[in-house]
Design a protein around this motif. Structure first.
Motif, mmCIF file in Angstrom:
data_model
loop_
_atom_site.group_PDB
_atom_site.id
_atom_site.type_symbol
_atom_site.label_atom_id
_atom_site.label_comp_id
_atom_site.label_asym_id
_atom_site.label_seq_id
_atom_site.Cartn_x
_atom_site.Cartn_y
_atom_site.Cartn_z
ATOM 1 N N GLU A 198 -27.550 6.825 14.237
ATOM 2 C CA GLU A 198 -28.797 6.903 14.902
ATOM 3 C C GLU A 198 -29.871 7.753 13.827
ATOM 4 O OE1 GLU A 198 -31.846 6.910 17.330
ATOM 5 O OE2 GLU A 198 -29.954 6.096 17.921
ATOM 6 N N PRO A 199 -30.719 7.073 13.418
ATOM 7 C CA PRO A 199 -31.616 7.454 12.202
ATOM 8 C C PRO A 199 -32.214 8.831 12.755
ATOM 9 C CG PRO A 199 -32.229 5.136 12.657
ATOM 10 C CD PRO A 199 -31.206 5.752 13.664
ATOM 11 N N VAL A 200 -32.839 9.361 13.335
ATOM 12 C CA VAL A 200 -33.367 10.803 13.559
ATOM 13 C C VAL A 200 -32.301 11.594 14.223
ATOM 14 C CG1 VAL A 200 -35.138 11.870 14.435
ATOM 15 C CG2 VAL A 200 -35.628 9.829 13.830
ATOM 16 N N GLY A 201 -31.851 11.415 15.453
ATOM 17 C CA GLY A 201 -31.150 12.296 16.141
ATOM 18 C C GLY A 201 -29.756 12.556 15.612
ATOM 19 N N GLY A 202 -29.242 11.227 14.878
ATOM 20 C CA GLY A 202 -27.786 11.349 14.214
ATOM 21 C C GLY A 202 -27.893 12.000 12.911
ATOM 22 N N THR A 203 -29.108 11.974 12.119
ATOM 23 C CA THR A 203 -29.089 12.767 11.014
ATOM 24 C C THR A 203 -29.095 14.200 11.322
ATOM 25 O OG1 THR A 203 -30.576 10.979 10.366
ATOM 26 C CG2 THR A 203 -30.820 13.186 9.158
ATOM 27 N N ILE A 204 -29.878 14.942 12.263
ATOM 28 C CA ILE A 204 -29.853 16.281 12.522
ATOM 29 C C ILE A 204 -28.459 16.592 12.986
ATOM 30 C CG2 ILE A 204 -30.845 17.901 14.293
ATOM 31 C CD1 ILE A 204 -33.526 16.098 14.364
ATOM 32 N N VAL A 205 -27.801 15.862 14.050
ATOM 33 C CA VAL A 205 -26.596 16.202 14.642
ATOM 34 C C VAL A 205 -25.447 16.145 13.710
ATOM 35 C CG1 VAL A 205 -24.815 15.672 16.315
ATOM 36 C CG2 VAL A 205 -27.240 15.652 16.939
ATOM 37 N N GLY A 206 -25.428 14.998 12.771
ATOM 38 C CA GLY A 206 -24.556 14.772 11.771
ATOM 39 C C GLY A 206 -24.861 16.125 10.551
ATOM 40 N N GLY A 207 -26.027 16.442 10.356
ATOM 41 C CA GLY A 207 -26.007 17.341 9.298
ATOM 42 C C GLY A 207 -25.502 18.821 9.983
ATOM 43 N N LEU A 208 -25.769 19.264 11.081
ATOM 44 C CA LEU A 208 -25.447 20.311 11.774
ATOM 45 C C LEU A 208 -23.820 20.313 11.694
ATOM 46 C CD1 LEU A 208 -27.977 20.965 14.570
ATOM 47 C CD2 LEU A 208 -27.620 22.322 12.372
ATOM 48 N N LEU A 209 -23.294 19.279 12.350
ATOM 49 C CA LEU A 209 -22.064 19.219 12.487
ATOM 50 C C LEU A 209 -21.182 19.210 11.180
ATOM 51 C CD1 LEU A 209 -21.503 16.606 15.239
ATOM 52 C CD2 LEU A 209 -20.889 19.126 15.397
ATOM 53 N N GLY A 210 -21.479 18.636 10.368
ATOM 54 C CA GLY A 210 -20.892 18.538 8.715
ATOM 55 C C GLY A 210 -21.105 19.848 8.224
ATOM 56 N N GLY A 211 -22.121 20.664 8.275
ATOM 57 C CA GLY A 211 -22.190 21.856 7.847
ATOM 58 C C GLY A 211 -21.477 22.768 8.542
ATOM 59 N N VAL A 212 -21.268 22.835 9.714
ATOM 60 C CA VAL A 212 -20.391 23.848 10.320
ATOM 61 C C VAL A 212 -19.036 23.569 9.986
ATOM 62 C CG1 VAL A 212 -19.874 24.565 12.628
ATOM 63 C CG2 VAL A 212 -22.285 24.325 12.193
ATOM 64 N N VAL A 213 -18.618 22.283 10.207
ATOM 65 C CA VAL A 213 -17.234 21.836 10.006
ATOM 66 C C VAL A 213 -16.901 22.236 8.651
ATOM 67 C CG1 VAL A 213 -15.472 20.028 9.932
ATOM 68 C CG2 VAL A 213 -16.883 20.388 11.927
ATOM 69 N N ALA A 214 -17.404 21.947 7.633
ATOM 70 C CA ALA A 214 -17.097 22.188 6.383
ATOM 71 C C ALA A 214 -17.150 23.393 5.799
ATOM 72 C CB ALA A 214 -18.172 21.393 5.339
ATOM 73 N N GLY A 215 -18.203 24.238 6.284
ATOM 74 C CA GLY A 215 -18.036 25.771 6.009
ATOM 75 C C GLY A 215 -17.186 26.441 6.860
ATOM 76 N N GLY A 216 -16.982 26.052 8.256
ATOM 77 C CA GLY A 216 -15.873 26.546 8.975
ATOM 78 C C GLY A 216 -14.571 26.597 8.081
ATOM 79 N N VAL A 217 -14.135 25.537 7.791
ATOM 80 C CA VAL A 217 -12.865 25.145 7.254
ATOM 81 C C VAL A 217 -12.524 25.817 5.819
ATOM 82 C CG1 VAL A 217 -11.444 23.392 6.097
ATOM 83 C CG2 VAL A 217 -12.554 22.882 8.269
ATOM 84 N N ALA A 218 -13.667 25.922 5.059
ATOM 85 C CA ALA A 218 -13.788 26.531 3.553
ATOM 86 C C ALA A 218 -13.526 28.161 3.978
ATOM 87 C CB ALA A 218 -14.956 26.275 2.793
ATOM 88 N N GLY A 219 -14.430 28.588 4.891
ATOM 89 C CA GLY A 219 -14.515 30.129 5.136
ATOM 90 C C GLY A 219 -13.235 30.562 5.856
ATOM 91 N N PHE A 220 -12.486 29.666 6.740
ATOM 92 C CA PHE A 220 -11.392 30.040 7.121
ATOM 93 C C PHE A 220 -10.061 30.130 6.192
ATOM 94 C CE2 PHE A 220 -7.423 28.687 9.303
ATOM 95 C CZ PHE A 220 -7.144 29.746 9.991
#
Length: 138
Positions: free
Chosen positions: A101-123
């Motif tokens: 989804e060009p607008v909403g998917g960009t925002i949601v995907g960016g947030l989820l990608g950052g949280v998941v990647a950062g959370g896994v690395a931080g853990f």
């Protein structure tokens, strides 16, 4: 014009010479969209610098708290690495979300990608820190 359909190309001076002719959307000439992009870009850079400052401060705090330069240095490096991994995850998530989804998917995907990647690395770095620096119980 190999397909027989006219291609529309936009020339946008804010982009590099190489990319200013490669965007097929005339909407990129919209000065309001370009101004919004520039505002968000400067905001994201500011947030990144704040995050880097907090990463360094946390490393210094850990070094003082545990009276260990090595632990403080480890914490600083792993915090900075986690921030980089989260930024990369956010970029990848936004790219994938854009396809969905060009607008909403960009925002949601960016947030989820950052949280998941950062959370896994931080853990993972936190568990490794505890393993490396905690005294072994007898």
């Amino acid at each position: 014009m190999l397909t027989g359909i006219a291609e529309y190309k936009a020339t946008v001076p804010e982009f590099t010479k190489a990319t200013s002719h490669s965007f097929p959307l005339p909407v990129l000439k919209d000065p309001d969209l370009i101004a919004t992009y520039n505002k968000l870009s400067s905001l994201s850079k500011s947030l990144l610098f704040v995050s880097i400052g907090l990463d360094i401060a946390d490393g210094i705090y850990a070094g003082i708290k545990y009276e260990s330069f090595a632990r403080g240095a480890y914490r600083t490096v792993t915090n900075l690495t986690t921030t980089g991994v989260a930024a990369g995850g956010s970029f990848v998530g936004a790219a994938v979300g854009t396809f969905v989804e060009p607008v909403g998917g960009t925002i949601v995907g960016g947030l989820l990608g950052g949280v998941v990647a950062g959370g896994v690395a931080g853990f993972g770095f936190s568990k490794l820190e505890n393993y490396l620096f905690e005294e072994k119980k007898k």
